[in-house]
Design a protein around this motif. Structure first.
Motif, PDB file in Angstrom:
ATOM      1  N   LEU A  81      41.154  38.296  34.015  1.00 53.92           N
ATOM      2  CA  LEU A  81      40.519  37.379  34.967  1.00 53.92           C
ATOM      3  C   LEU A  81      39.328  38.014  35.671  1.00 53.92           C
ATOM      4  O   LEU A  81      38.638  37.351  36.441  1.00 53.92           O
ATOM      5  N   LEU A  82      39.103  39.302  35.400  1.00 51.40           N
ATOM      6  CA  LEU A  82      37.914  39.963  35.915  1.00 51.40           C
ATOM      7  C   LEU A  82      36.949  40.330  34.791  1.00 51.40           C
ATOM      8  O   LEU A  82      35.959  41.007  35.022  1.00 51.40           O
ATOM      9  N   GLY A  83      37.257  39.879  33.577  1.00 55.91           N
ATOM     10  CA  GLY A  83      36.402  40.166  32.436  1.00 55.91           C
ATOM     11  C   GLY A  83      37.042  41.166  31.503  1.00 55.91           C
ATOM     12  O   GLY A  83      37.658  42.140  31.943  1.00 55.91           O
ATOM     13  N   GLY A  84      36.862  40.928  30.203  1.00 56.56           N
ATOM     14  CA  GLY A  84      37.487  41.778  29.208  1.00 56.56           C
ATOM     15  C   GLY A  84      36.628  42.917  28.714  1.00 56.56           C
ATOM     16  O   GLY A  84      37.058  43.699  27.875  1.00 56.56           O
ATOM     17  N   SER A  85      35.411  43.046  29.211  1.00 51.89           N
ATOM     18  CA  SER A  85      34.512  44.129  28.814  1.00 51.89           C
ATOM     19  C   SER A  85      33.728  44.562  30.048  1.00 51.89           C
ATOM     20  O   SER A  85      33.739  43.893  31.081  1.00 51.89           O
ATOM     21  N   ALA A  86      33.035  45.677  29.914  1.00 55.81           N
ATOM     22  CA  ALA A  86      32.227  46.168  31.039  1.00 55.81           C
ATOM     23  C   ALA A  86      31.182  45.132  31.440  1.00 55.81           C
ATOM     24  O   ALA A  86      30.943  44.909  32.640  1.00 55.81           O
ATOM     25  N   GLU A  87      30.570  44.488  30.452  1.00 57.19           N
ATOM     26  CA  GLU A  87      29.552  43.478  30.741  1.00 57.19           C
ATOM     27  C   GLU A  87      30.164  42.277  31.460  1.00 57.19           C
ATOM     28  O   GLU A  87      29.610  41.766  32.439  1.00 57.19           O
ATOM     29  N   GLN A  88      31.300  41.820  30.968  1.00 57.26           N
ATOM     30  CA  GLN A  88      31.947  40.663  31.580  1.00 57.26           C
ATOM     31  C   GLN A  88      32.432  40.976  32.991  1.00 57.26           C
ATOM     32  O   GLN A  88      32.341  40.133  33.893  1.00 57.26           O
ATOM     33  N   ARG A  89      32.930  42.185  33.191  1.00 57.55           N
ATOM     34  CA  ARG A  89      33.373  42.563  34.535  1.00 57.55           C
ATOM     35  C   ARG A  89      32.202  42.621  35.510  1.00 57.55           C
ATOM     36  O   ARG A  89      32.318  42.216  36.673  1.00 57.55           O
ATOM     37  N   ALA A  90      31.063  43.119  35.038  1.00 53.61           N
ATOM     38  CA  ALA A  90      29.882  43.162  35.902  1.00 53.61           C
ATOM     39  C   ALA A  90      29.440  41.755  36.291  1.00 53.61           C
ATOM     40  O   ALA A  90      29.120  41.486  37.457  1.00 53.61           O
ATOM     41  N   LEU A  91      29.429  40.836  35.325  1.00 55.50           N
ATOM     42  CA  LEU A  91      29.037  39.462  35.617  1.00 55.50           C
ATOM     43  C   LEU A  91      30.028  38.785  36.559  1.00 55.50           C
ATOM     44  O   LEU A  91      29.638  38.040  37.466  1.00 55.50           O
ATOM     45  N   THR A  92      31.318  39.048  36.341  1.00 57.34           N
ATOM     46  CA  THR A  92      32.329  38.462  37.211  1.00 57.34           C
ATOM     47  C   THR A  92      32.145  38.939  38.642  1.00 57.34           C
ATOM     48  O   THR A  92      32.173  38.139  39.587  1.00 57.34           O
ATOM     49  N   ARG A  93      31.940  40.223  38.815  1.00 64.51           N
ATOM     50  CA  ARG A  93      31.771  40.749  40.178  1.00 64.51           C
ATOM     51  C   ARG A  93      30.474  40.233  40.809  1.00 64.51           C
ATOM     52  O   ARG A  93      30.412  40.015  42.021  1.00 64.51           O
ATOM     53  N   MET A  94      29.447  40.058  39.995  1.00 61.72           N
ATOM     54  CA  MET A  94      28.199  39.505  40.514  1.00 61.72           C
ATOM     55  C   MET A  94      28.427  38.101  41.049  1.00 61.72           C
ATOM     56  O   MET A  94      28.012  37.775  42.184  1.00 61.72           O
ATOM     57  N   TRP A  95      29.073  37.243  40.275  1.00 66.71           N
ATOM     58  CA  TRP A  95      29.290  35.868  40.710  1.00 66.71           C
ATOM     59  C   TRP A  95      30.311  35.791  41.834  1.00 66.71           C
ATOM     60  O   TRP A  95      30.224  34.909  42.707  1.00 66.71           O
ATOM     61  N   TRP A  96      31.268  36.688  41.846  1.00 68.96           N
ATOM     62  CA  TRP A  96      32.226  36.770  42.949  1.00 68.96           C
ATOM     63  C   TRP A  96      31.466  36.985  44.260  1.00 68.96           C
ATOM     64  O   TRP A  96      31.703  36.318  45.256  1.00 68.96           O
TER      65      TRP A  96
END
Length: 206
Positions: A81-96
């Motif tokens: 739920l926070l992203g399955g890759s480093a890129e996805q996690r960065a995007l999730t935290r950005m939008w959070w």
């Protein structure tokens, strides 16, 4: 582990997060209306006096929804739920962070300065003189977010993330305190909200 929960959008976020993970924890409800969260017993768990609080197996207590969700993600990594890759996690935290700054913070401040003033005026600093400005900032933030969402199924793209759960929790709260989503001005978010409300996790945690 044990979750100390209550009414309010922040505890709602953590309950949704757990539901999407398929994780069931013991829950103790804290009556924040009567001020149970300001009593010594609860302040020993969280000196900040806020809910939710996650009590870990070792006895440590974690407050703040970001810390709680990130801990739960590490303990229960699937579904991510926070992203399955480093890129996805960065995007999730950005939008959070964006949703927090543009929707959550002004909505909360607007509520505390107006409808919630009686409950919060002796607990935190409130700004009743600028309640309308806070609420206007929330509407502007939602309008901007509506344009960014477009036709995507979720805030971060194709996959559900914690950001969707955060926004849902606060839109539900806003609807209860006079800051409901304007579907005419935010049709993309209205469509997204309809879809989110159909999720099993949302229906089962009301």
């Amino acid at each position: 582990m044990k979750l100390y929960s209550s009414i309010g959008p922040n505890p709602r976020l953590v309950r949704l997060f757990l539901a999407e993970k398929g994780v069931a924890l013991p829950v103790e409800e804290v009556d924040i209306i009567t001020g149970a969260n300001r009593q010594p017993t609860f302040l020993a768990l969280n000196p900040g006096g806020t809910t939710p609080v996650l009590e870990l197996d070792g006895g440590q207590c974690v407050a703040e929804t970001t810390a709680i969700c990130e801990y739960l993600e590490e303990r229960f990594p699937q579904p991510a739920l926070l992203g399955g890759s480093a890129e996805q996690r960065a995007l999730t935290r950005m939008w959070w962070r964006r949703v927090d700054l543009q929707v959550v913070q002004p909505m909360t401040a607007g509520f505390r300065a107006a409808e919630g003033l009686g409950l919060f005026k002796d607990r935190v600093r409130c700004y009743p003189a600028v309640a309308d400005e806070f609420k206007a900032a929330t509407r502007e933030g939602l309008t901007w977010l509506d344009g960014q969402l477009g036709e995507q199924p979720f805030i971060c793209g194709e996959q559900l993330t914690v950001v969707d759960l955060l926004l849902l929790s606060f839109l539900e709260f806003g609807a209860q305190v006079g800051q409901g989503l304007d579907a005419q001005h935010c049709p993309n978010l209205a469509r997204w909200l309809d879809g989110m409300c159909m999720r099993e996790s949302v229906r089962n945690t009301r």
